[in-house]
Design a protein around this motif. Structure first.
Motif, mmCIF file in Angstrom:
data_model
loop_
_atom_site.group_PDB
_atom_site.id
_atom_site.type_symbol
_atom_site.label_atom_id
_atom_site.label_comp_id
_atom_site.label_asym_id
_atom_site.label_seq_id
_atom_site.Cartn_x
_atom_site.Cartn_y
_atom_site.Cartn_z
ATOM 1 N N GLY A 259 1.850 -19.024 15.052
ATOM 2 C CA GLY A 259 1.485 -19.047 13.640
ATOM 3 C C GLY A 259 0.053 -18.641 13.405
ATOM 4 N N LEU A 260 -0.855 -19.127 14.259
ATOM 5 C CA LEU A 260 -2.267 -18.763 14.139
ATOM 6 C C LEU A 260 -2.471 -17.266 14.378
ATOM 7 C CD1 LEU A 260 -5.160 -19.802 13.704
ATOM 8 C CD2 LEU A 260 -5.301 -20.237 16.180
ATOM 9 N N THR A 261 -1.713 -16.711 15.323
ATOM 10 C CA THR A 261 -1.793 -15.272 15.617
ATOM 11 C C THR A 261 -1.389 -14.449 14.403
ATOM 12 O OG1 THR A 261 -1.290 -15.682 17.943
ATOM 13 C CG2 THR A 261 -0.986 -13.430 17.130
ATOM 14 N N VAL A 262 -0.261 -14.826 13.788
ATOM 15 C CA VAL A 262 0.220 -14.084 12.621
ATOM 16 C C VAL A 262 -0.796 -14.165 11.481
ATOM 17 C CG1 VAL A 262 2.007 -13.975 10.843
ATOM 18 C CG2 VAL A 262 2.637 -14.367 13.233
ATOM 19 N N ALA A 263 -1.370 -15.346 11.261
ATOM 20 C CA ALA A 263 -2.328 -15.526 10.167
ATOM 21 C C ALA A 263 -3.592 -14.710 10.388
ATOM 22 C CB ALA A 263 -2.672 -17.015 10.026
ATOM 23 N N CYS A 264 -4.088 -14.714 11.620
ATOM 24 C CA CYS A 264 -5.356 -14.024 11.908
ATOM 25 C C CYS A 264 -5.211 -12.506 11.913
ATOM 26 C CB CYS A 264 -5.898 -14.494 13.257
ATOM 27 S SG CYS A 264 -6.520 -16.192 13.232
ATOM 28 N N LEU A 265 -4.022 -12.001 12.161
ATOM 29 C CA LEU A 265 -3.833 -10.545 12.249
ATOM 30 C C LEU A 265 -3.198 -9.972 10.983
ATOM 31 C CD1 LEU A 265 -2.597 -10.162 15.949
ATOM 32 C CD2 LEU A 265 -4.926 -10.214 15.054
ATOM 33 N N ALA A 266 -3.203 -10.749 9.916
ATOM 34 C CA ALA A 266 -2.544 -10.302 8.683
ATOM 35 C C ALA A 266 -3.217 -9.074 8.084
ATOM 36 C CB ALA A 266 -2.540 -11.444 7.667
ATOM 37 N N THR A 267 -4.525 -8.891 8.335
ATOM 38 C CA THR A 267 -5.248 -7.739 7.747
ATOM 39 C C THR A 267 -5.116 -6.466 8.572
ATOM 40 O OG1 THR A 267 -7.294 -8.351 8.894
ATOM 41 C CG2 THR A 267 -6.946 -9.267 6.677
ATOM 42 N N THR A 268 -4.523 -6.551 9.761
ATOM 43 C CA THR A 268 -4.459 -5.379 10.648
ATOM 44 C C THR A 268 -3.762 -4.175 10.015
ATOM 45 O OG1 THR A 268 -4.502 -6.820 12.592
ATOM 46 C CG2 THR A 268 -3.725 -4.556 12.915
ATOM 47 N N PRO A 269 -2.595 -4.320 9.346
ATOM 48 C CA PRO A 269 -1.974 -3.139 8.719
ATOM 49 C C PRO A 269 -2.898 -2.442 7.721
ATOM 50 C CG PRO A 269 -0.420 -4.968 8.790
ATOM 51 C CD PRO A 269 -1.735 -5.521 9.193
ATOM 52 N N LEU A 270 -3.715 -3.238 7.005
ATOM 53 C CA LEU A 270 -4.641 -2.641 6.049
ATOM 54 C C LEU A 270 -5.684 -1.778 6.763
ATOM 55 C CD1 LEU A 270 -5.579 -2.402 3.130
ATOM 56 C CD2 LEU A 270 -6.940 -4.498 3.463
ATOM 57 N N MET A 271 -6.065 -2.198 7.974
ATOM 58 C CA MET A 271 -7.021 -1.405 8.754
ATOM 59 C C MET A 271 -6.452 -0.029 9.093
ATOM 60 S SD MET A 271 -8.514 -4.197 11.440
ATOM 61 C CE MET A 271 -9.069 -5.811 10.911
#
Length: 619
Positions: free
Chosen positions: A197-209
């Motif tokens: 869950g922490l992984t998904v939350a922290c990487l949520a902005t990656t597609p925007l990058m």
């Protein structure tokens, strides 16, 4: 075999390859050096493992200290490769963990050193050298049409800067992108093993990058293409200054040339400023989005630690380190995206050279003609340069073996172009050039040109010894052969008076010699081949009247038994030939001996009369 009339100018936007095609070709270049790339990737894989190991040990150390310092703290979880060294003493445990961190860091340092050496060797000692050689070799195969259509600055830039841009794709894009993917997979896998869950939350902005990166690449490509053109202009200005320094200083135009160069240089600066502005905006944007991830980690991850759902060291601290490494790899997208655009601009220009077909092509099955007799025929020949209009029109001409033909005509009448067709520097637009009854296009190029001795209108000498310049077309010639050729060209006397005689090293272009001396060396270079055909583009043009008689006597000996075509304006040269051809606007308007043409009304008598009148005035 049909003539190739297409220009050798690099393709226009109508045939410009797509980015996908260019990327595919550069990936094939990487495949060519795949074992070197695999070596680099293997080293990066080891570096990734040691980095994760160091993070894991750091987190474990924090958990050990917390367990023994804070009552009720959860016990540390020792991985199997640490349990081998596990002891009961808390200080000993921390000491072992610290020692292992130092060992892994030493290993990382050694791996980084090996990686740097391996990358430098692969990129600079192999890829750049091989690619630059391939471009230069291809240029040797292209005909004069390519050099007519491309400025000096552009050609130099393609062999130097553009080749560097292509190699940047291998180490700055291809390898870095694979490293990025391997690292991201490794970091995400480890983070997921800690807390999904922490992984998904922290990487949520990656597609925007990735979206921002795609937009950046789209916006910067035209800017990099324009940058290449502007850099070409700077190099062209520099090349013209070096080549035309005598004219510049002779007319006192130094200040104007400085301003011209500064203007070209400033245009590059201003254009690059726009690129830097976009890069500078893109980098912090990616960095800002990665920092959002850390905010999420501190908020969500801190709450998990307080709820004892996540260990402090091997959980939150290690996760923070992994996330930071992940963010730095994602931030590397700035460099990768920048390198992609630079590589695409350079690759487009490099592959344009490598893909350019020569307008003068070797026949698939060339006729073997070991000995050329020297008969030359032009059958209804017309010719136009790719960059200009028609210069020769419907020429019909037969020159028998051993015949000496002079060509007279005004500037631009097509005299030099006619010689270029015989030597097959170009192919006729229509019609046929025949050598001993064979279409010149069906003869081997190298074999044909070794049977033709050429003295160009503008003599070029290499920065080498006098002997090497004379023997340039026949490097295996003996010194006696070189001396004989120099004697035929009336060059021996001034050569032996040079500081080191035939071993005197000439300056760039041979400009430390007079024009007449350079011309005589060029004549010697042509004669040394013992060719069946001599093509002389106004050989007496740079010869003073005192030397002219000596040169003409020498040339009579050189012409003996050879088919000779000489572009000439002086009556002394015209009289010595078997026939004179007068060209006007690309057409043969008169043909005959000096005596017969002098009796006819026309261009020849006008030119001869004017020359005789000038000579009488001088006397």
């Amino acid at each position: 075999m049909t003539p190739a009339n297409s220009s050798e100018k690099p393709s226009t936007t109508n045939t410009e390859p797509s980015n996908f095609v260019l990327i595919g070709r550069m990936m094939m270049l990487g495949w060519k050096y795949r074992w070197g790339c695999v070596r680099l990737l293997a080293l990066q894989g080891l570096l990734l493992l040691t980095a994760i190991a160091c993070l894991r040990l750091t987190g474990l150390g924090i958990d050990v200290v917390r367990f023994h310092a804070v009552p009720g703290a959860p016990p540390p979880s020792f991985p199997w490769w640490v349990q081998l060294f596990q002891t009961k003493s808390p200080m000993a445990q921390v000491a072992v963990i610290a020692a292992m961190v130092l060992v892994f860091e030493l290993v990382r340092g050694a791996l980084n050193y090996i990686y740097t050496l391996s990358a430098g060797y692969l990129v600079h000692a192999r890829i750049v050298v091989d690619l630059r050689s391939a471009v230069y070799e291809k240029m040797q195969q292209l005909s004069f049409g390519f050099f007519d259509s491309n400025a000096t600055g552009s050609i130099i830039n393609r062999v130097t800067s553009d080749v560097q841009s292509v190699r940047a794709f291998v180490d700055g894009v291809l390898i870095q992108l694979v490293i990025l993917l391997i690292s991201l997979v490794g970091y995400v896998s480890y983070m997921s093993s800690i807390h999904v869950g922490l992984t998904v939350a922290c990487l949520a902005t990656t597609p925007l990058m990735w979206v921002v990166t795609a937009i950046f690449s789209y916006l910067t490509r035209p800017a990099y293409d324009r940058n290449r053109v502007l850099v070409d202009e700077v190099i062209l200005n520099l090349a013209e200054y070096v080549q035309g320094v005598q004219v510049i200083k002779g007319f006192g135009r130094e200040r104007e040339e400085v301003k011209r160069f500064e203007h070209a240089n400033r245009e590059v600066q201003q254009q690059q400023h726009g690129i830097f502005w976009m890069v500078s905006l893109f980098g912090p944007s990616i960095g800002y989005m990665t920092q959002i991830n850390l905010v999420i980690l501190l908020a969500y991850g801190g709450w998990l630690v307080t709820q004892n759902q996540l260990a402090l060291g091997s959980g939150l601290v290690v996760f923070a380190g992994l996330l930071q490494q992940f963010s730095s790899q994602v931030a590397n997208l700035t460099n990768i995206a920048n390198s992609v655009q630079q590589s695409l601009s350079g690759a487009r220009r490099v592959f344009e050279v490598l893909d350019t077909p020569s307008s003068v092509r070797e026949s698939d099955h060339p006729i073997d003609l070991p000995q050329v007799r020297g008969k030359i025929e032009l059958a209804n020949v017309s010719f136009a340069y790719p960059t200009g209009g028609t210069v020769l029109r419907n020429l019909d001409l037969v020159i028998e073996p051993g015949e000496r033909i002079a060509i007279l005509g005004a500037t631009g009448s097509g005299k030099s172009s006619l010689l270029s067709l015989i030597a097959r520097f170009y192919d006729p637009t229509t019609g046929t050039v025949l050598i001993d009854g064979h279409d010149a296009r069906n003869l081997g190029l190298k074999q044909l040109r070794r049977q033709i001795g050429i003295v160009f209108q503008e003599t070029f000498l290499f920065s080498n010894t006098v002997a090497a310049n004379i023997a340039y077309g026949h490097p295996d010639a003996t010194m006696d052969d070189v001396i004989r050729a120099a004697q035929v060209a009336a060059a021996h006397e001034f050569i032996v008076n040079l500081p080191n005689g035939y071993q005197t090293i000439l300056g760039e272009g041979g400009f430390d010699l007079s024009g007449g001396q350079r011309q005589r060396l060029a004549i010697a270079r042509a004669v040394l081949l013992d060719p069946a055909i001599l093509l002389l583009d106004d050989p007496a043009a740079a010869i003073d009247p005192h030397t002219e008689h000596e040169i003409l006597d020498a040339m009579q000996q050189a012409m003996e038994g050879r088919t000779t075509i000489v572009v000439a304006h002086r009556l002394s040269t015209l009289r010595s030939c078997d026939a004179v051809i007068v060209l006007d606007d690309g057409e043969i308007v008169q043909r005959g001996t000096h005596d017969s043409l002098f009796l006819e009304e026309g261009h020849y008598r006008d030119a001869a009369t004017a020359q005789l009148s000038q000579a009488s005035l001088l006397h």
